[in-house]
Enzyme design. Structure first.
Site, PDB file in Angstrom:
ATOM      1  N   LYS A 128      -1.423  -6.444  -6.541  1.00  0.00           N
ATOM      2  CA  LYS A 128      -0.480  -5.463  -7.075  1.00  0.00           C
ATOM      3  C   LYS A 128       0.921  -6.039  -7.016  1.00  0.00           C
ATOM      4  O   LYS A 128       1.426  -6.360  -5.940  1.00  0.00           O
ATOM      5  CB  LYS A 128      -0.570  -4.165  -6.264  1.00  0.00           C
TER       6      LYS A 128
ATOM      7  N   LYS B 159      -3.022  -5.163 -11.066  1.00  0.00           N
ATOM      8  CA  LYS B 159      -2.066  -4.174 -11.546  1.00  0.00           C
ATOM      9  C   LYS B 159      -0.670  -4.757 -11.577  1.00  0.00           C
ATOM     10  O   LYS B 159      -0.276  -5.346 -10.570  1.00  0.00           O
ATOM     11  CB  LYS B 159      -2.127  -2.976 -10.587  1.00  0.00           C
TER      12      LYS B 159
HETATM   13  C1  PBG Z   1       1.539   4.216  -5.259  1.00  0.00           C
HETATM   14  C2  PBG Z   1       1.193   3.806  -6.642  1.00  0.00           C
HETATM   15  C3  PBG Z   1       2.056   3.423  -7.686  1.00  0.00           C
HETATM   16  C4  PBG Z   1       1.253   3.271  -8.825  1.00  0.00           C
HETATM   17  C5  PBG Z   1      -0.053   3.550  -8.442  1.00  0.00           C
HETATM   18  N1  PBG Z   1      -0.066   3.868  -7.088  1.00  0.00           N
HETATM   19  C6  PBG Z   1       3.508   3.278  -7.736  1.00  0.00           C
HETATM   20  C7  PBG Z   1       4.236   2.264  -6.980  1.00  0.00           C
HETATM   21  O1  PBG Z   1       3.672   1.352  -6.366  1.00  0.00           O
HETATM   22  O2  PBG Z   1       5.450   2.418  -6.973  1.00  0.00           O
HETATM   23  C8  PBG Z   1       1.759   2.912 -10.201  1.00  0.00           C
HETATM   24  C9  PBG Z   1       0.918   3.349 -11.324  1.00  0.00           C
HETATM   25  C10 PBG Z   1       1.570   3.373 -12.660  1.00  0.00           C
HETATM   26  O3  PBG Z   1       2.706   2.918 -12.866  1.00  0.00           O
HETATM   27  O4  PBG Z   1       0.918   3.887 -13.564  1.00  0.00           O
HETATM   28  N2  PBG Z   1       1.942   3.202  -4.413  1.00  0.00           N
END
Ligand code: PBG
Length: 327
Positions: free
Chosen positions: A197, A250
């Site tokens: 991520k 992601k």
């Molecule tokens: C929570 C999380 C996030 C996303 C999924 N789980 C946001 C972040 O890390 O700030 C992002 C998903 C998206 O942008 O569609 N940590």
């Protein structure tokens, strides 16, 4: 004599093209629909300004939305919660009557066969909006955060979640969650880890939706640096060793090289997350008439499958089902 390659030979009609197509068309089993469920007013249905067509939903509104989606053929969803109070221990994340726990119990009672994944993170529940415990100096405490994540995952699974998906990027959280699930007798609950991520600006619209923007600083001390590709394999392997069953990469589109690299090196199922910013860009251009939105949506998802995704988390899921664009 050959002369040159006649690539057009196998492109001359739709039958031929589909016969030689390398990537299978999307199936509804491949798609995971995100829902944002909000504590408080159960009838709430508030459109997210930066994500047209997506809503923050109270419990009753969520149930209605899921009912429609299930009628349209929904197989899987992932739930994000927005609590009514935030604190420094993220108690809304792990309390038995937290909003996600309530939503899971409600949906599972009505649709036992609907596959429900829960996002396991603390940022939506922390008053400061970070994914871990924060010191007064602004440091995120890794090891101290793990028990809270484990508690959150166990409470989701006890409420009936079919799978838990930790998205916090603390080190060691998959092991902590796996151990806690096993100790609670939840040995059959898979962990779908957001292993790879990135600290991405493509999450912008999500932060409007989930109200989890960090009050200070950013997430760069725990999410990955966008310049790093080799590190993706380190993260993927670490999570597998800790017991992850499936891995998420992601964002999706801008990181499809990463998806392909990970696909080439691991054997577990891989999920791509087409994040909020990717959705917002396609929708915005579509609404303005600048692109053929339906075609671009399908092409963006096909690209993720071609890059190696077995499944995709996408805000387009319900549109695809509604418009009969998947089998
Ligand atoms: C929570 C999380 C996030 C996303 C999924 N789980 C946001 C972040 O890390 O700030 C992002 C998903 C998206 O942008 O569609 N940590």
């Amino acid at each position: 004599m050959l002369g040159f390659h006649r690539g057009r030979r196998l492109r001359s009609n739709p039958q031929q093209r589909s016969m030689v197509r390398e990537t299978a068309p999307l199936l509804r089993e491949d798609l995971i629909m995100p829902f944002f469920v909000v504590a408080g007013n159960p009838a709430l249905r508030r459109e997210i300004a930066s994500m047209p067509g997506q809503y923050q939903l109270g419990l009753d509104a969520l149930t209605e939305q899921v009912a429609a989606a299930v009628d349209q053929g929904l197989v899987s969803c992932i739930l994000f919660g927005i609590p009514d109070v935030k604190d420094e221990q993220a108690s809304g994340a792990w309390s038995e009557d937290g909003i996600v726990q309530k939503a899971v119990r409600r949906l599972k009672r009505r649709w036992p066969e609907l596959q429900i994944i829960t996002d396991v993170c603390l940022c939506e529940y922390m008053s400061h909006g970070h994914c871990g415990i924060l010191t007064p100096e602004g440091r995120i405490l890794n090891d101290e955060t793990l028990p809270l994540l484990a508690k959150t995952a166990v409470s989701h699974a006890q409420a009936g979640a079919d799978m838990v998906a930790p998205s916090d990027m603390m080190d060691g959280r998959v092991a902590a969650i796996r151990t806690a699930l096993d100790e609670a007798g939840l040995t059959q609950t898979p962990v779908m880890s957001y292993a790879v991520k990135y600290a991405s600006a493509f999450y912008g619209p999500f932060r409007d939706a989930a109200q989890n923007t960090p009050a200070c600083g950013d997430r760069k001390s725990y999410q990955m640096d966008p310049g790093n590709a080799r590190e993706a394999l380190l993260e993927a392997r670490a999570d597998l060793e800790e017991g992850a069953d499936l891995l998420i990469v992601k964002p999706g589109g801008p990181y499809s090289d990463i998806l392909r690299t990970v696909r080439n090196h691991v054997s577990v199922p891989l999920c791509a997350y087409q994040v909020s910013g990717e959705y917002a860009m396609i929708r915005a251009a579509g609404i303005n008439g600048w692109i053929d939105e339906k075609a671009v949506m399908l092409e963006s998802l096909l690209g993720l499958k071609r890059a190696g995704a077995d499944m995709i988390i996408t805000y387009f899921t319900q549109t695809l089902l509604r418009d009969g664009l998947v089998r």
